[in-house]
Design an enzyme around this catalytic site. Structure first.
Site, PDB file in Angstrom:
ATOM      1  N   HIS A 157      12.556  22.716 106.597  1.00 29.00           N
ATOM      2  CA  HIS A 157      13.687  22.056 107.391  1.00 29.00           C
ATOM      3  C   HIS A 157      14.225  21.060 107.085  1.00 29.00           C
ATOM      4  O   HIS A 157      13.639  19.965 106.437  1.00 29.00           O
ATOM      5  CB  HIS A 157      13.233  22.126 108.739  1.00 29.00           C
ATOM      6  N   ASN A 158      15.413  20.815 107.024  1.00 24.87           N
ATOM      7  CA  ASN A 158      16.113  19.768 106.786  1.00 24.87           C
ATOM      8  C   ASN A 158      16.404  19.266 105.473  1.00 24.87           C
ATOM      9  O   ASN A 158      16.798  18.139 105.076  1.00 24.87           O
ATOM     10  CB  ASN A 158      15.883  18.420 107.801  1.00 24.87           C
TER      11      ASN A 158
END
Length: 349
Positions: free
Chosen positions: A242-243
């Site tokens: 994620h991210n």
């Protein structure tokens, strides 16, 4: 489909040597090709096959010097490998252009929209407010969650799952079994030793001209977006957490993993099975060798690293060379110690 040497030369901006009306109908490796097939020579290691190949047409570099007679018609280009790749791309485009319409059974929500020349394969699912651009190809058994947007000329192969709110750019290829937008690995440790899930409410944005291999996983952001930027190429079996941001024209080989919130620059090359920790930055042009473990930011552009933990490539190779000699060095030290003891004993006596 059949094409003449002249037609192919026009596509790849080449010059024909031999019969421009030579016909080919398929592709073949230069060492195995048969009459009616097209091949290419880019690697000098395969030059011997140029003089005995049965291929009817061979693409070669402008710089290639002929040492023996060649039976095949030749097309000379600046870069044979790139020219052959261009032809394969055109061939694939022609094959996929034939696909259009909606196969049954498929579920398409009433709020979904799609453009012209779209193909939606059987057993696919299009959720609420899904938007497909022109010439998008959705192969069978694909799941597109609510609010997914896929732009023009993108191909989504069988069994791909794209979760809600994710955005896929133009001219993207996603291969079979890949999952885009699954939850990021976010869990908050609790006082009692358990873990509380942190909702992942962001999305994944895949920009234009990206290719993602089979069975890769790209997690949605906790907040904001996980981003795969224009021109990036991801191999099979890759984990992007994620991210994460993957920069323009960066390539990542199979079984590599990138932990959360790491920012990878442009034109980076990451070898197979490399592991990158979270919350670091990788500078533009970095080369990370296969099976390397990157545990801290790489801030110098165009650096090459290897090892685990990874450090500068040349220094790492020197260290490896020294480590291989350690047993011999240990033996020599022991011999020197024995010699010193012998000399001291002789001196005392």
């Amino acid at each position: 489909m059949q094409f003449t040497a002249a037609q192919i030369a026009m596509i790849i901006n080449g010059k024909v040597e031999g019969n421009p009306e030579t016909l080919v109908h398929s592709f073949g490796k230069i060492e195995e090709a048969q009459a009616g097939q097209l091949s290419f020579l880019a690697n000098p290691k395969y030059e011997e096959y140029l003089y005995r190949t049965k291929a009817s047409l061979v693409i070669i570099n402008d710089s290639q010097e002929l040492k023996e007679p060649v039976n095949a018609t030749l097309i000379r280009v600046a870069d044979a490998y790139s020219a052959f790749a261009t032809l394969l791309t055109k061939y694939q485009e022609m094959a996929t252009q034939k696909l259009s319409g909606v196969q049954e059974p498929a579920y398409i929500s009433k709020s979904a929209k799609y453009g012209q020349q779209v193909y939606i394969g059987a057993f696919s699912y299009l959720g609420e407010n899904v938007v497909l651009g022109n010439n998008v190809k959705i192969f069978p058994n694909v799941f597109l969650g609510d609010n997914v947007k896929i732009n023009d000329n993108t191909i989504v192969h069988p069994g791909v799952k794209i979760y809600h709110d994710c955005v896929i750019g133009k001219n993207v290829t996603i291969h079979a079994g890949t999952v885009v937008g699954s939850d990021g690995f976010g869990f908050a440790p609790q006082a009692d030793g358990s873990f509380k899930k942190v909702p992942q409410i962001g999305n994944v944005v895949v920009e234009d001209f990206v290719e993602i291999g089979a069975n890769a996983t790209i997690d949605r952001a906790t907040i904001g977006s996980t981003v795969i930027k224009t021109g990036a190429k991801l191999d099979n079996l890759i984990q992007v957490a994620h991210n994460v941001e993957v920069g323009n024209n960066t390539v990542i080989a199979a079984q590599a993993g990138v932990s959360g919130s790491t920012k990878i620059g442009n034109n980076v090359m990451i070898g197979g099975q490399a592991g990158i920790v979270g919350h670091i930055q990788i500078a533009d042009g970095t080369k990370i060798n296969a099976q390397s473990g990157v545990s801290k930011s790489i801030k110098t552009p165009n650096a090459a690293v290897t090892g685990s933990p990874a450090f500068e490539y040349t220094s790492a190779l020197r260290s490896q060379a020294v480590s291989r000699k350690l047993p011999d060095l240990e033996k020599r030290i022991a011999e020197l110690e024995q010699l010193v003891k012998q000399l001291l004993t002789e001196k005392v006596s």
